[in-house]
Motif scaffolding. Structure first.
Motif, PDB file in Angstrom:
ATOM      1  N   CYS A 134      71.034  14.110  83.951  1.00 56.11           N
ATOM      2  CA  CYS A 134      71.148  13.969  82.502  1.00 56.11           C
ATOM      3  C   CYS A 134      71.749  15.247  81.938  1.00 56.11           C
ATOM      4  O   CYS A 134      71.277  16.349  82.252  1.00 56.11           O
ATOM      5  CB  CYS A 134      69.766  13.728  81.902  1.00 56.11           C
ATOM      6  SG  CYS A 134      69.771  13.584  80.121  1.00 56.11           S
ATOM      7  N   PRO A 135      72.801  15.155  81.136  1.00 58.08           N
ATOM      8  CA  PRO A 135      73.384  16.374  80.549  1.00 58.08           C
ATOM      9  C   PRO A 135      72.335  17.191  79.794  1.00 58.08           C
ATOM     10  O   PRO A 135      71.429  16.634  79.179  1.00 58.08           O
ATOM     11  CB  PRO A 135      74.455  15.831  79.600  1.00 58.08           C
ATOM     12  CG  PRO A 135      74.826  14.509  80.186  1.00 58.08           C
ATOM     13  CD  PRO A 135      73.540  13.955  80.740  1.00 58.08           C
ATOM     14  N   SER A 136      72.469  18.489  79.862  1.00 58.23           N
ATOM     15  CA  SER A 136      71.462  19.380  79.282  1.00 58.23           C
ATOM     16  C   SER A 136      71.377  19.283  77.766  1.00 58.23           C
ATOM     17  O   SER A 136      70.355  19.639  77.190  1.00 58.23           O
ATOM     18  CB  SER A 136      71.737  20.825  79.700  1.00 58.23           C
ATOM     19  OG  SER A 136      73.017  21.226  79.241  1.00 58.23           O
ATOM     20  N   ASP A 137      72.393  18.778  77.114  1.00 57.27           N
ATOM     21  CA  ASP A 137      72.379  18.677  75.651  1.00 57.27           C
ATOM     22  C   ASP A 137      72.088  17.253  75.157  1.00 57.27           C
ATOM     23  O   ASP A 137      72.371  16.912  74.018  1.00 57.27           O
ATOM     24  CB  ASP A 137      73.705  19.178  75.079  1.00 57.27           C
ATOM     25  CG  ASP A 137      74.909  18.420  75.619  1.00 57.27           C
ATOM     26  OD1 ASP A 137      74.795  17.784  76.692  1.00 57.27           O
ATOM     27  OD2 ASP A 137      75.965  18.462  74.980  1.00 57.27           O
ATOM     28  N   VAL A 138      71.506  16.421  76.027  1.00 54.56           N
ATOM     29  CA  VAL A 138      71.201  15.030  75.702  1.00 54.56           C
ATOM     30  C   VAL A 138      69.769  14.736  76.138  1.00 54.56           C
ATOM     31  O   VAL A 138      69.299  15.282  77.131  1.00 54.56           O
ATOM     32  CB  VAL A 138      72.179  14.070  76.440  1.00 54.56           C
ATOM     33  CG1 VAL A 138      71.811  12.619  76.226  1.00 54.56           C
ATOM     34  CG2 VAL A 138      73.613  14.323  76.013  1.00 54.56           C
ATOM     35  N   GLN A 139      69.072  13.850  75.422  1.00 56.94           N
ATOM     36  CA  GLN A 139      67.754  13.382  75.848  1.00 56.94           C
ATOM     37  C   GLN A 139      67.927  12.087  76.601  1.00 56.94           C
ATOM     38  O   GLN A 139      68.545  11.140  76.094  1.00 56.94           O
ATOM     39  CB  GLN A 139      66.835  13.158  74.652  1.00 56.94           C
ATOM     40  CG  GLN A 139      66.074  14.377  74.239  1.00 56.94           C
ATOM     41  CD  GLN A 139      64.964  14.016  73.259  1.00 56.94           C
ATOM     42  OE1 GLN A 139      65.067  13.053  72.510  1.00 56.94           O
ATOM     43  NE2 GLN A 139      63.911  14.807  73.271  1.00 56.94           N
ATOM     44  N   CYS A 140      67.400  12.039  77.822  1.00 57.58           N
ATOM     45  CA  CYS A 140      67.524  10.849  78.659  1.00 57.58           C
ATOM     46  C   CYS A 140      66.135  10.367  79.062  1.00 57.58           C
ATOM     47  O   CYS A 140      65.188  11.150  79.084  1.00 57.58           O
ATOM     48  CB  CYS A 140      68.318  11.168  79.928  1.00 57.58           C
ATOM     49  SG  CYS A 140      70.005  11.736  79.627  1.00 57.58           S
ATOM     50  N   ILE A 141      66.049   9.097  79.439  1.00 57.04           N
ATOM     51  CA  ILE A 141      64.770   8.588  79.933  1.00 57.04           C
ATOM     52  C   ILE A 141      64.609   8.851  81.427  1.00 57.04           C
ATOM     53  O   ILE A 141      63.531   8.730  81.977  1.00 57.04           O
ATOM     54  CB  ILE A 141      64.602   7.084  79.633  1.00 57.04           C
ATOM     55  CG1 ILE A 141      65.737   6.279  80.267  1.00 57.04           C
ATOM     56  CG2 ILE A 141      64.528   6.848  78.145  1.00 57.04           C
ATOM     57  CD1 ILE A 141      65.533   4.777  80.200  1.00 57.04           C
ATOM     58  N   TRP A 142      65.701   9.207  82.086  1.00 55.17           N
ATOM     59  CA  TRP A 142      65.683   9.514  83.516  1.00 55.17           C
ATOM     60  C   TRP A 142      66.406  10.836  83.714  1.00 55.17           C
ATOM     61  O   TRP A 142      67.513  11.035  83.196  1.00 55.17           O
ATOM     62  CB  TRP A 142      66.375   8.395  84.294  1.00 55.17           C
ATOM     63  CG  TRP A 142      66.353   8.539  85.781  1.00 55.17           C
ATOM     64  CD1 TRP A 142      65.235   8.645  86.565  1.00 55.17           C
ATOM     65  CD2 TRP A 142      67.459   8.579  86.674  1.00 55.17           C
ATOM     66  NE1 TRP A 142      65.586   8.749  87.885  1.00 55.17           N
ATOM     67  CE2 TRP A 142      66.955   8.707  87.981  1.00 55.17           C
ATOM     68  CE3 TRP A 142      68.832   8.519  86.491  1.00 55.17           C
ATOM     69  CZ2 TRP A 142      67.764   8.783  89.099  1.00 55.17           C
ATOM     70  CZ3 TRP A 142      69.643   8.588  87.615  1.00 55.17           C
ATOM     71  CH2 TRP A 142      69.106   8.710  88.904  1.00 55.17           C
ATOM     72  N   ALA A 143      65.794  11.747  84.463  1.00 55.40           N
ATOM     73  CA  ALA A 143      66.390  13.067  84.669  1.00 55.40           C
ATOM     74  C   ALA A 143      67.656  13.008  85.517  1.00 55.40           C
ATOM     75  O   ALA A 143      68.515  13.870  85.423  1.00 55.40           O
ATOM     76  CB  ALA A 143      65.375  14.000  85.331  1.00 55.40           C
ATOM     77  N   GLY A 144      67.756  11.990  86.357  1.00 53.82           N
ATOM     78  CA  GLY A 144      68.922  11.880  87.233  1.00 53.82           C
ATOM     79  C   GLY A 144      68.743  12.667  88.509  1.00 53.82           C
ATOM     80  O   GLY A 144      67.657  13.171  88.812  1.00 53.82           O
ATOM     81  N   GLN A 145      69.813  12.784  89.251  1.00 47.82           N
ATOM     82  CA  GLN A 145      69.783  13.499  90.522  1.00 47.82           C
ATOM     83  C   GLN A 145      71.168  14.017  90.830  1.00 47.82           C
ATOM     84  O   GLN A 145      72.155  13.600  90.237  1.00 47.82           O
ATOM     85  CB  GLN A 145      69.292  12.590  91.643  1.00 47.82           C
ATOM     86  CG  GLN A 145      70.227  11.424  91.938  1.00 47.82           C
ATOM     87  CD  GLN A 145      69.644  10.445  92.939  1.00 47.82           C
ATOM     88  OE1 GLN A 145      68.441  10.220  92.991  1.00 47.82           O
ATOM     89  NE2 GLN A 145      70.517   9.862  93.757  1.00 47.82           N
ATOM     90  N   VAL A 146      71.210  14.944  91.785  1.00 42.00           N
ATOM     91  CA  VAL A 146      72.485  15.445  92.269  1.00 42.00           C
ATOM     92  C   VAL A 146      72.420  15.464  93.797  1.00 42.00           C
ATOM     93  O   VAL A 146      71.394  15.851  94.378  1.00 42.00           O
ATOM     94  CB  VAL A 146      72.833  16.842  91.689  1.00 42.00           C
ATOM     95  CG1 VAL A 146      71.825  17.899  92.088  1.00 42.00           C
ATOM     96  CG2 VAL A 146      74.248  17.263  92.070  1.00 42.00           C
ATOM     97  N   THR A 147      73.487  14.999  94.426  1.00 40.74           N
ATOM     98  CA  THR A 147      73.542  14.933  95.888  1.00 40.74           C
ATOM     99  C   THR A 147      74.731  15.736  96.390  1.00 40.74           C
ATOM    100  O   THR A 147      75.854  15.553  95.920  1.00 40.74           O
ATOM    101  CB  THR A 147      73.663  13.478  96.374  1.00 40.74           C
ATOM    102  OG1 THR A 147      72.526  12.743  95.921  1.00 40.74           O
ATOM    103  CG2 THR A 147      73.754  13.398  97.896  1.00 40.74           C
ATOM    104  N   ALA A 148      74.461  16.619  97.323  1.00 42.25           N
ATOM    105  CA  ALA A 148      75.509  17.361  98.033  1.00 42.25           C
ATOM    106  C   ALA A 148      75.585  16.774  99.435  1.00 42.25           C
ATOM    107  O   ALA A 148      74.580  16.733 100.154  1.00 42.25           O
ATOM    108  CB  ALA A 148      75.168  18.847  98.089  1.00 42.25           C
ATOM    109  N   THR A 149      76.751  16.312  99.811  1.00 44.66           N
ATOM    110  CA  THR A 149      76.929  15.751 101.148  1.00 44.66           C
ATOM    111  C   THR A 149      77.574  16.818 102.034  1.00 44.66           C
ATOM    112  O   THR A 149      78.610  17.381 101.683  1.00 44.66           O
ATOM    113  CB  THR A 149      77.803  14.484 101.104  1.00 44.66           C
ATOM    114  OG1 THR A 149      77.190  13.548 100.213  1.00 44.66           O
ATOM    115  CG2 THR A 149      77.932  13.852 102.477  1.00 44.66           C
ATOM    116  N   ILE A 150      76.922  17.094 103.166  1.00 47.92           N
ATOM    117  CA  ILE A 150      77.420  18.104 104.093  1.00 47.92           C
ATOM    118  C   ILE A 150      77.709  17.471 105.451  1.00 47.92           C
ATOM    119  O   ILE A 150      77.137  16.438 105.801  1.00 47.92           O
ATOM    120  CB  ILE A 150      76.408  19.259 104.289  1.00 47.92           C
ATOM    121  CG1 ILE A 150      75.082  18.742 104.867  1.00 47.92           C
ATOM    122  CG2 ILE A 150      76.168  20.012 102.980  1.00 47.92           C
ATOM    123  CD1 ILE A 150      74.136  19.815 105.358  1.00 47.92           C
ATOM    124  N   SER A 151      78.613  18.106 106.180  1.00 46.14           N
ATOM    125  CA  SER A 151      78.798  17.754 107.581  1.00 46.14           C
ATOM    126  C   SER A 151      78.385  18.971 108.400  1.00 46.14           C
ATOM    127  O   SER A 151      78.546  20.116 107.952  1.00 46.14           O
ATOM    128  CB  SER A 151      80.240  17.362 107.885  1.00 46.14           C
ATOM    129  OG  SER A 151      81.087  18.486 107.777  1.00 46.14           O
TER     130      SER A 151
END
Length: 151
Positions: A73-90
């Motif tokens: 969720c963008p830091s300047d917006v209120q969301c009902i879900w925080a979201g996630q971030v995924t880094a894919t590595i090999s």
């Protein structure tokens, strides 16, 4: 004069002991980025951009950041879900692929951020910048911080 020498000697021994114990506590995996320059973040944390690699010696492991998928969720917006971030590595060892691993930062699910490969724990610590509603995700140049330790 002997008492002063003993005091200085005692201080020296204490300081030396502290330095040695800190050095041992911070025993780190040695690494360098794709450019061949040592990573200088200290400890066992390494920043990587997409398409950069980290080379670990003496384990002969290469960790490459393949991509970042960010639904936080963008830091300047209120969301009902925080979201996630995924880094894919090999991960590659001696030229042989050991696999592709998604590492996800998601509230309450810390285990998704860790992959155990070839006796090493690779953990996603952070991804910056944090999204804002005024920024296009295409213009963000993400940096993922990975922690690598022997297990």
């Amino acid at each position: 004069m002997t008492t002063v020498k003993r005091i200085f000697y005692g201080i020296f021994v204490v300081l030396l002991t502290i330095l040695v114990s800190q050095s041992m506590a911070k025993a780190q995996v040695q690494g360098c980025s794709q450019s061949g320059h040592p990573v200088t973040t200290g400890g066992n944390q390494f920043p990587l951009r997409v398409d950069e690699s980290l080379f670990l010696e003496p384990a002969s492991l290469e960790i490459k950041l393949l991509n970042i998928e960010d639904s936080r969720c963008p830091s300047d917006v209120q969301c009902i879900w925080a979201g996630q971030v995924t880094a894919t590595i090999s991960v590659i060892s001696d030229g042989q692929s050991l696999g592709v691993f998604p590492l996800t930062l998601k509230a309450g699910q810390e285990d998704l951020a860790v992959a155990n490969v070839e006796g090493h724990s690779i953990q996603l610590i952070n991804v910056v910048p944090y999204p804002m509603s005024t920024q296009s995700k295409e213009t963000l140049h993400y940096i993922a911080t990975l922690a690598v330790s022997q297990i």
